[in-house]
Design an enzyme around this catalytic site. Structure first.
Site, short mmCIF file in Angstrom:
data_model
loop_
_atom_site.label_atom_id
_atom_site.label_comp_id
_atom_site.label_asym_id
_atom_site.label_seq_id
_atom_site.Cartn_x
_atom_site.Cartn_y
_atom_site.Cartn_z
N ARG A 51 0.80 -1.23 0.00
CA ARG A 51 0.00 0.00 0.00
C ARG A 51 0.83 1.27 0.00
O ARG A 51 0.58 2.20 -0.78
CB ARG A 51 -0.89 0.07 1.25
CG ARG A 51 -2.20 -0.65 1.13
CD ARG A 51 -2.54 -1.25 2.47
NE ARG A 51 -1.55 -2.25 2.79
CZ ARG A 51 -1.60 -3.49 2.32
NH1 ARG A 51 -2.60 -3.89 1.62
NH2 ARG A 51 -0.62 -4.37 2.58
N THR A 52 1.80 1.36 0.90
CA THR A 52 2.49 2.64 1.07
C THR A 52 3.24 3.01 -0.21
O THR A 52 3.09 4.11 -0.74
CB THR A 52 3.43 2.58 2.28
OG1 THR A 52 2.70 2.07 3.39
CG2 THR A 52 3.98 3.95 2.62
N HIS A 129 4.98 5.81 11.51
CA HIS A 129 4.48 5.69 10.13
C HIS A 129 3.53 6.88 9.93
O HIS A 129 2.31 6.73 9.87
CB HIS A 129 3.77 4.35 9.97
CG HIS A 129 3.50 3.92 8.55
ND1 HIS A 129 3.62 4.77 7.46
CD2 HIS A 129 3.10 2.73 8.05
CE1 HIS A 129 3.32 4.09 6.36
NE2 HIS A 129 2.99 2.86 6.69
N1 CP Z 1 -0.17 0.03 5.78
C1 CP Z 1 1.02 -0.27 5.26
O1 CP Z 1 2.04 0.30 5.65
O2 CP Z 1 0.99 -1.26 4.32
P1 CP Z 1 2.22 -1.74 3.46
O3 CP Z 1 3.21 -2.41 4.41
O4 CP Z 1 1.70 -2.67 2.44
O5 CP Z 1 2.86 -0.52 2.86
#
Ligand code: CP
Length: 303
Positions: A51-52, A129
């Protein structure tokens, strides 16, 4: 925000959060704008991400910018022994902004001190984050119509989960927030975060089990047990299935309550919950694109 790194959620004020959220609303209405023409954003992911990284890259593409970087540090000169210092010194000459995820806590702050361009922390170990937090705030405001007077239940790995650490710090800036922490003993919210709440006079309650009190929640924020942060695999096995949210557990919750999760999920939300109107985690992930468009364009001074 112009030219400032976003390393910790505490780098921005409450007013700045609200400016980002308002701007994200504009991007949600009109996501494609040529604001980043001629700009280059580097995405340096020393840890896996779906996602990020992809929502950042989608945000840059929708704004007409270009992307350089890597999604796997094994394809970079890190494998030859290059230091983070040298990597950042070099890459910051090649771009206007760096988005970095790294397993070491403090790595994003370190990078921001040597980089010639702003750094956005896309997750540094179990620490922070901040862009996830801004999209979480966006999702809470969008679903609840407010950011004050929220009763939030954080569930799962509260020790290693960086998203809950950043979110706690951000929400503590709003009024009348009540925090409920549900975790196994081994994965409790670290003392340093509870001290922050104590010093602000904010209420928090700790639970080991899902209880009927969840009926008072405005938000249930589920988290994955962070396998990659455990030094002892036996400890992970003991806690990995501590909480599994099932549809029937939502029956007595408020009608407007929403289930959030930063994702990825493993076992902690039964897929049956996905069809429940209280499940919001997939839309939450979509909101990440608009919020990241707002963050990038604010840092690059394009708004
Ligand atoms: N929410 C999040 O950080 O997902 P990813 O690890 O897939 O980036």
């Amino acid at each position: 925000m112009k030219n400032r790194s976003l390393v910790s959620i505490n780098d921005y004020s409450k007013d700045e959060y609200l400016k980002i959220l308002d701007l994200a609303e504009e991007f949600e209405k009109k996501p494609v704008r040529e604001l980043l023409a001629g700009k280059i954003v580097a995405t340096l992911f020393f840890e896996p991400s779906t996602r990020t990284r992809i929502s950042f890259e989608s945000a840059v593409n929708r704004l007409g910018g270009r992307i350089v970087g890597f999604s796997d540090s094994n394809s970079s000169s890190v494998t030859k022994g290059e230091t983070l210092y040298d990597t950042i010194k070099i890459v910051s000459n090649y771009c206007d902004l760096i988005v970095m995820r790294h397993p070491l806590e403090g790595s994003a702050r370190f990078a921001s001190e040597i980089s010639q361009v702003p750094i956005i922390n896309a997750g540094d170990g179990a620490n922070q984050h901040p862009t996830q937090t801004l999209l979480d705030l966006y999702s809470i405001r969008k679903t609840q119509g407010r950011l004050d007077n929220i009763n939030i239940f954080m569930v799962g790995d509260l020790k290693y989960g960086r998203t809950v650490h950043s979110l706690l710090m951000a929400m503590s800036k709003f009024n009348k927030i009540t925090f409920n922490f549900i975790s196994p003993e081994e994965l409790k919210m670290p003392e340093e975060y509870k001290i922050v709440l104590d010093n602000l006079g904010l209420k928090y309650y700790e639970h080991k089990d899902f209880t009927d009190i969840v009926s008072e929640a405005d938000i249930i924020y589920m988290t994955r047990v962070q396998k990659e942060r455990f030094s002892d695999p036996i400890e992970y096995e003991k806690t990995k299935n501590a909480y599994i949210l099932k549809d029937h557990m939502l029956v007595n919750t408020k009608p407007g309550m929403k289930v959030l999760h930063p994702l990825p999920r493993v076992n902690e939300i039964d897929p049956c919950v996905d069809e429940n109107p209280k499940a919001y985690y997939f839309t939450q992930a979509l909101n990440g694109v608009y919020v990241r468009q707002a963050i990038i364009s604010s840092i690059l001074g394009l708004i």
